[in-house]
Every structure is written in C-alpha cells, then in structure tokens.
Enzyme design. Structure first.
Site, PDB file in Angstrom:
ATOM      1  N   THR A  30     -48.086  -1.044   9.145  1.00  0.00           N
ATOM      2  CA  THR A  30     -49.042  -0.382   9.664  1.00  0.00           C
ATOM      3  C   THR A  30     -49.100   0.907   9.031  1.00  0.00           C
ATOM      4  OG1 THR A  30     -49.101  -1.455  11.752  1.00  0.00           O
ATOM      5  CG2 THR A  30     -49.915   0.863  11.740  1.00  0.00           C
TER       6      THR A  30
ATOM      7  N   ASP B 129     -54.259  -5.246   8.813  1.00  0.00           N
ATOM      8  CA  ASP B 129     -53.449  -4.265   8.239  1.00  0.00           C
ATOM      9  C   ASP B 129     -52.405  -4.847   7.283  1.00  0.00           C
ATOM     10  OD1 ASP B 129     -52.109  -5.184  10.348  1.00  0.00           O
ATOM     11  OD2 ASP B 129     -51.014  -3.389  10.684  1.00  0.00           O
ATOM     12  N   HIS B 130     -52.099  -6.142   7.833  1.00  0.00           N
ATOM     13  CA  HIS B 130     -51.003  -6.952   7.048  1.00  0.00           C
ATOM     14  C   HIS B 130     -50.895  -8.330   7.345  1.00  0.00           C
ATOM     15  CE1 HIS B 130     -48.454  -5.816   9.957  1.00  0.00           C
ATOM     16  NE2 HIS B 130     -48.640  -4.678  10.051  1.00  0.00           N
TER      17      HIS B 130
ATOM     18  N   HIS C  43     -49.130  -8.286  17.563  1.00  0.00           N
ATOM     19  CA  HIS C  43     -48.069  -7.991  16.786  1.00  0.00           C
ATOM     20  C   HIS C  43     -46.790  -8.815  17.068  1.00  0.00           C
ATOM     21  CE1 HIS C  43     -44.576  -5.287  15.442  1.00  0.00           C
ATOM     22  NE2 HIS C  43     -45.548  -4.548  14.858  1.00  0.00           N
TER      23      HIS C  43
ATOM     24  N   GLU D 139     -54.495  -5.314  14.183  1.00  0.00           N
ATOM     25  CA  GLU D 139     -52.886  -5.564  13.829  1.00  0.00           C
ATOM     26  C   GLU D 139     -52.635  -7.039  13.511  1.00  0.00           C
ATOM     27  OE1 GLU D 139     -50.341  -3.179  13.828  1.00  0.00           O
ATOM     28  OE2 GLU D 139     -49.258  -5.035  13.070  1.00  0.00           O
TER      29      GLU D 139
HETATM   30  C1  GP9 Z   1     -46.826   0.952  16.011  1.00  0.00           C
HETATM   31  C2  GP9 Z   1     -47.670  -0.180  15.440  1.00  0.00           C
HETATM   32  C3  GP9 Z   1     -47.035  -1.281  14.624  1.00  0.00           C
HETATM   33  O1  GP9 Z   1     -47.331   1.848  16.770  1.00  0.00           O
HETATM   34  O2  GP9 Z   1     -48.641   0.657  14.688  1.00  0.00           O
HETATM   35  O3  GP9 Z   1     -46.525  -1.185  13.347  1.00  0.00           O
HETATM   36  P1  GP9 Z   1     -46.084  -2.197  12.357  1.00  0.00           P
HETATM   37  O4  GP9 Z   1     -44.860  -2.928  13.155  1.00  0.00           O
HETATM   38  O5  GP9 Z   1     -47.024  -3.022  12.128  1.00  0.00           O
HETATM   39  O6  GP9 Z   1     -45.763  -1.472  11.073  1.00  0.00           O
HETATM   40 MN    MN Z   2     -49.122  -3.386  11.614  1.00  0.00          MN
END
Ligand code: GP9
Ligand code: MN
Length: 440
Positions: free
Chosen positions: A82, A259-260, A199, A38
């Site tokens: 995500t 992911d980003h 996150h 993440e």
């Molecule tokens: C939520 C998680 C976060 O379940 O996968 O998503 P994001 O905010 O990074 O798009």
């Molecule tokens: Mn994410």
C-alpha cells in the site's frame, strides 16, 4: 544547486508523453475521488464463483460507456505494498526496491505531490479517508509533505466493539460516515479513500456477508478473498448511490485502482483450478499475469470503453493531471499519461522484470531474463533467437535506468534542489497541516 538533478530532469524531458487533446481537461474543476481498492486484482472483474459474480458493481462499471477501463494495467510495488502504491500515485515516482517508501523516506523528503499540484494549479482542497490509525506507515508525518489538507483516520469515525476487522474500520462504515466530512469540503476537492477490509487474511465477520457462497478450494485464504472482495464491491455500490443522491456524482471524476495482489504467488497454484488451469501447469508466467490490477476512470460523459494499453501505477498521476487540465511537463514524474499517443507500453515491475504487449520478461540476474510470449505463455529459448535476445536486453536496460533514476531522486531527496516553475514548496510545519488537532 545540486547538479545530480540534471540526469533525472533530462530523462523526464526525453520521456515526457504529451497530453491527448481529446482528453486533456475534460475533468477540469471536477471533484476528483480516488478509491484505493485494497489487495484487489484484475482477475476478480467479471469473475464468477458458484455461478455468482464476485464483484457485480465493479463489473457494471467495467466496460461502461462512462468508464475508461484498463485491461492490461499492472501494480508495480515491491515490499512496500500500500505504501508504495500510494507513493506512485501521489508523487509519480516509484516506491523502494526493498522496504516501504512512506515510513522510510516520506517524513523527510521534499515532494511535488498530487494534492499540492492540484491545489496550486486548480484550487483543489484535499483529504484522505482511511480506517486505520494515522501513524501507520507514518502517514501522519508524510501527508503534510504531500500537501494534504485533511486526514480522516480511524479516530475520526465512530468506533464500537464490532466496527473494525483486521487493520481497522470496516469499509462500509468508513464510506458511510465519511460523507459528513465530504459535504463540508470546499469544492473542487481531491479525496482519496484507502479501503481496508479486503486485506490479508481476508476475514469477514459473518454479519457482513450477504449470503455469498464462496469457493471451496483447500486454501482458506483464497476462499476468504472472494468474500471480502464481494464486501468491498458492495461498499462501493453504496458509496456511488450516495454520490448520486447527493448530486456529487455529476460534479466528480472517480478513479479506482487495485494497489497490489491479494493472493501471493505461493498461493496461486490453489487458485489455478478456478482460473481454468491445473495446479501443476502453473508457471512464473502465470504469476506475472496475475499482477494485473484494475484501473478505471469513471465520469458522466467521459468517452469510455475498455482500453488494452499496457501500463501501471506509475502512469496514473500524469494521466489524472492531464484529465483535469494540468500539464505534467514541468514535474519530475516517471510515468506517462496512459491516454497519450507517446505512452510507452513497457511496464517495469519493481524488481526489474517487465511486461510489454508481446513479452513477459522475468529478471533472473543482471541483464538476464526468462522471456515468455504473452499470446501462448510459452517460454522462449533466447539462445536460439539472437535478435530477440538483444531486444530484451535493450528494453531491460531502459527499465533499469528508469528505476535507478527514481531511486536516485528518492534516496538523495533530489526534489529539494528542483522547484518547477510556478510551484510553491510545501511548508509541512504550517499549522494547517496539523491533523491531530483538526480531527479530535
Ligand atoms: C494499512 C493498509 C494496509 O493502513 O493501508 O497496507 P498493506 O499491508 O497493504 O501494505
Ligand atoms: Mn495494500
């Protein structure tokens, strides 16, 4: 039959990158463990804060002989974050230019996605582990369409007052408790772990910090980012230790990707001094370079090393399929195997900007770009360079075409008009995709 599938199919056939025979099938029948890191950016790799490595475990994998490690791999998500990173990995198609793919089109579209392909071609069982509730991004409605056999979400784990932070279960707890499910999965399995603790806003409870002293920039989001990234790294180490102890390690290929970004462009000037730049030197070119995320493929016996190939998330699915010995040729996927000699190194961002090994082209309008030389970060005056100007326009058109074809397939749900030879369409209403009953 709908003829609008013809153009995407023609495009796919023209741009198909054939497997590299040195790597095709080296992971045949191995378990495939994909770990979604993440908000994890590449600059964290081999990065020190106050003299201490932020992610010592990932640093030890990066550049290791058994790891294919990519140094020029970019995320390609838009607002979907995500959701759209998952979309690219599972389907080989881009996410959306605006909004999020999974909740918007995931519940209704037809797919030939990774879990289904792996199951039908090589007998893989599939599962997702994630510490948030199943309904987030409508994952509970999308995963059946992808062909996932199991979805272990927050309620599949023990929850107590202090087991969650932010969106859900802490990563260490998710990894640790996931093993009771993992051990029951029929092998070979394809599992995806979507981590969560790293996150925004990167809050880490004090009891989860192992005395890591973070940066003291004036921006607390930046400072906190190192703490949660460090925690994630330690969670990964614990999980790898488990894999080794259980024997699964020897039978698995482990894929890790960021992911980003975690630090958004508006906060990058506060990060700049830690990267050796002054705040006021910071440019859009620098922002673009920070969109690199890790991509590592780890397997005992894999011929690894650091690869400088330029690529992005869209390329992951064909790369993985070829490693496990499934040719991606008949599938409508828009990426290209990173290990293929045919791989094109033009990396589209979701907004139409793109990066090549030489240039970074940031889209300013239709057929208009700010172009920077990667080696120096210098902005190029295109009015004085007609040849380069033409070249950038040509590459830009290719990028726009690729994104447009993806949007067309997704928005018009075109895969319902195309079933690759030997592929059995997924019936998401089949009882086996009724996750809510499985995990209670
Ligand atoms: C939520 C998680 C976060 O379940 O996968 O998503 P994001 O905010 O990074 O798009
Ligand atoms: Mn994410």
């Amino acid at each position: 039959e709908n003829t609008s599938i013809d153009e995407p199919l023609k495009y796919q056939q023209e741009n198909y990158a054939k497997p590299n025979s040195k790597y095709f099938g080296v992971a045949r029948k191995k378990n495939l463990i994909v770990i979604h890191l993440e908000s994890f950016q590449q600059f964290l790799i081999n990065f020190k804060v106050n003299g201490r490595e932020v992610t010592p475990f990932l640093d030890s994998l990066y550049g290791d002989n058994n790891t294919l490690s990519y140094s020029n791999f970019f995320h390609q998500v838009g607002q979907g974050k995500t959701s759209d990173a998952e979309t690219m990995l599972e389907t080989g198609l881009f996410g959306l230019p605006e909004g999020s793919f999974l909740p918007q089109l995931g519940p209704s579209n037809t797919f030939q996605a990774a879990p289904a392909i792996l199951n039908q071609k090589e007998g893989y069982t599939s599962a997702v582990f994630h510490g948030n509730v199943a309904s987030f991004y409508s994952r509970d409605k999308v995963y059946p369409n992808f062909g996932y056999n199991y979805f272990l979400d927050q309620k599949s784990f023990h929850n107590s007052n202090d087991s969650s932070v932010g969106f859900g279960l802490k990563d260490k707890l998710m990894f640790a408790e996931s093993t009771k499910y993992l051990e029951q999965l029929q092998q070979p399995f394809y599992v995806k772990y979507i981590t969560l603790t790293n996150h925004y806003p990167f809050d880490l409870p004090a009891e989860d910090n192992d005395d890591f002293v973070t940066s003291q920039t004036k921006n607390n989001v930046v400072n906190n980012y190192f703490l949660t990234a460090h925690y994630l790294d330690s969670a990964l180490e614990e999980f790898f230790n488990y894999l080794k102890k259980s024997g699964l390690y020897d039978k698995s290929m482990i894929v890790l990707y960021g992911d980003h970004y975690g630090i958004s462009n508006d906060k990058n000037p506060d990060l700049a001094p830690l990267l050796g730049y002054s705040e006021d030197q910071w440019t859009d070119f620098n922002n673009a370079q920070l969109q690199r995320v890790p991509f590592m493929i780890h397997m005992k016996g894999l011929k690894g090393g650091v690869k400088n190939t330029y690529g992005g998330e869209i390329d992951v699915l064909p790369t993985i399929l070829h490693l496990v010995g499934i040719n991606s040729k008949s599938y409508l996927q828009l990426g290209e195997d990173l290990l293929s000699k045919d791989h094109s190194q033009i990396v589209p961002f979701r907004n139409g900007s793109f990066v090549t090994p030489e240039y970074t082209a940031l889209k300013k309008g239709k057929e208009s770009y700010d172009v920077y030389l990667n080696s120096s970060g210098e902005k190029i005056d295109l009015s004085e360079n007609v040849i380069l100007s033409k070249k950038i326009k040509k590459l830009g058109k290719q990028v726009d075409r690729r994104l447009k074809i993806s949007d067309k397939i997704n928005n018009q749900n075109l895969l319902r008009f195309y079933t690759p030879e030997g592929f059995m369409p997924i019936d998401p209403t089949d009882d086996k995709y009724n996750y809510l009953n499985q995990t209670d």
